[in-house]
Write a protein that holds these residues in place. Structure first.
Motif, mmCIF file in Angstrom:
data_model
loop_
_atom_site.group_PDB
_atom_site.id
_atom_site.type_symbol
_atom_site.label_atom_id
_atom_site.label_comp_id
_atom_site.label_asym_id
_atom_site.label_seq_id
_atom_site.Cartn_x
_atom_site.Cartn_y
_atom_site.Cartn_z
ATOM 1 N N ALA A 180 0.828 -1.210 0.000
ATOM 2 C CA ALA A 180 0.000 0.000 0.000
ATOM 3 C C ALA A 180 0.859 1.257 0.000
ATOM 4 O O ALA A 180 1.944 1.293 0.588
ATOM 5 C CB ALA A 180 -0.926 0.010 1.216
ATOM 6 N N THR A 198 -9.809 -2.790 3.439
ATOM 7 C CA THR A 198 -8.891 -1.654 3.427
ATOM 8 C C THR A 198 -8.537 -1.301 4.869
ATOM 9 O O THR A 198 -9.209 -1.727 5.821
ATOM 10 C CB THR A 198 -9.506 -0.418 2.746
ATOM 11 O OG1 THR A 198 -10.541 0.107 3.591
ATOM 12 C CG2 THR A 198 -10.085 -0.776 1.384
ATOM 13 N N GLY A 257 -6.091 2.244 0.967
ATOM 14 C CA GLY A 257 -5.077 1.202 0.874
ATOM 15 C C GLY A 257 -5.429 0.020 1.761
ATOM 16 O O GLY A 257 -6.156 0.157 2.748
#
Length: 215
Positions: free
Chosen positions: A35, A183, A199
């Motif tokens: 990420a 996420t 992310g």
């Protein structure tokens, strides 16, 4: 996801019923979370920004566990159970900065992971794909120093993995990409609003497994 599991179980049952190459083993591995850095603003009830929270990175992932490998013809199946741990790093900037400054905090994750990888193999090489299930067994968050922070952490998350492996006698090496269906912002709420962090814990990992034949 239920249909995927049933399909893997059907394949597994078919392979078990034949003269297969069965091996059991212990595996250790490490990986990195892919990420990118991103920031979100936190507001109060009057919609004034009070903090900026920035995801800055993550520690290397460590995992260890047990695996089972079954080959028949050009097919293979390799389920495994693993313990994993890693931490995620954030900076929290309070406004006005001159009053409180910037602090560094992290979240720590510990989980039991089930992998169900299946695919094809040839000349010691393997190419597989399958679902992953993460059962959270430990979690700590340093974001609770943000006054409006609320946690809504789920104990189960899912994802998928694609893996390339090589078998050399008793040693197996696997390079794996794992994509997550969650996420970092899914469990983070400020007041009643879910964080917009997009992310997630997608990762690239390398594992080494030592196996012994079952028969």
């Amino acid at each position: 996801m239920k249909q995927i599991l049933l399909a893997f179980l059907a394949i597994f049952s078919t392979i078990q019923a034949t003269d297969a190459q069965v091996r059991f083993g212990a595996t250790v591995g490490t990986g990195i979370i892919t990420a990118r850095t991103e920031s979100v603003y936190v507001g109060n009830v009057s919609d004034y920004a009070t903090h900026e929270v920035t995801f800055t990175g993550a520690s290397p992932i460590f995992n260890a566990g047990l695996t089972y490998q079954n080959k028949i013809g050009w097919m293979f199946m390799q389920p495994s159970i693993q313990y994993s741990q890693y931490s995620v790093d954030y900076t929290v900037e309070a406004f006005p900065q001159s009053y409180r400054g910037i602090t560094e905090v992290n979240e720590k994750y510990k989980s039991i992971d089930l992998h169900a990888i299946a695919g094809i193999h040839s000349h010691n090489m393997r190419l597989g794909f399958g679902p992953i299930f993460h059962f959270l067994v430990g979690f700590e968050s340093g974001l609770d120093n943000v006054p409006t922070y609320k946690e809504n952490q789920s104990t189960l998350s899912t994802g998928f993995a694609g893996a390339v492996g090589y078998d050399l006698k008793a040693i197996s090496i696997d390079l794996k990409y794992e994509g997550s269906f969650k996420t970092f912002g899914d469990h983070i709420f400020f007041n009643e609003a879910k964080s917009r962090l997009k992310g997630g814990p997608d990762q690239l990992s390398l594992a080494i497994t030592y196996t012994i034949p079952y028969k």
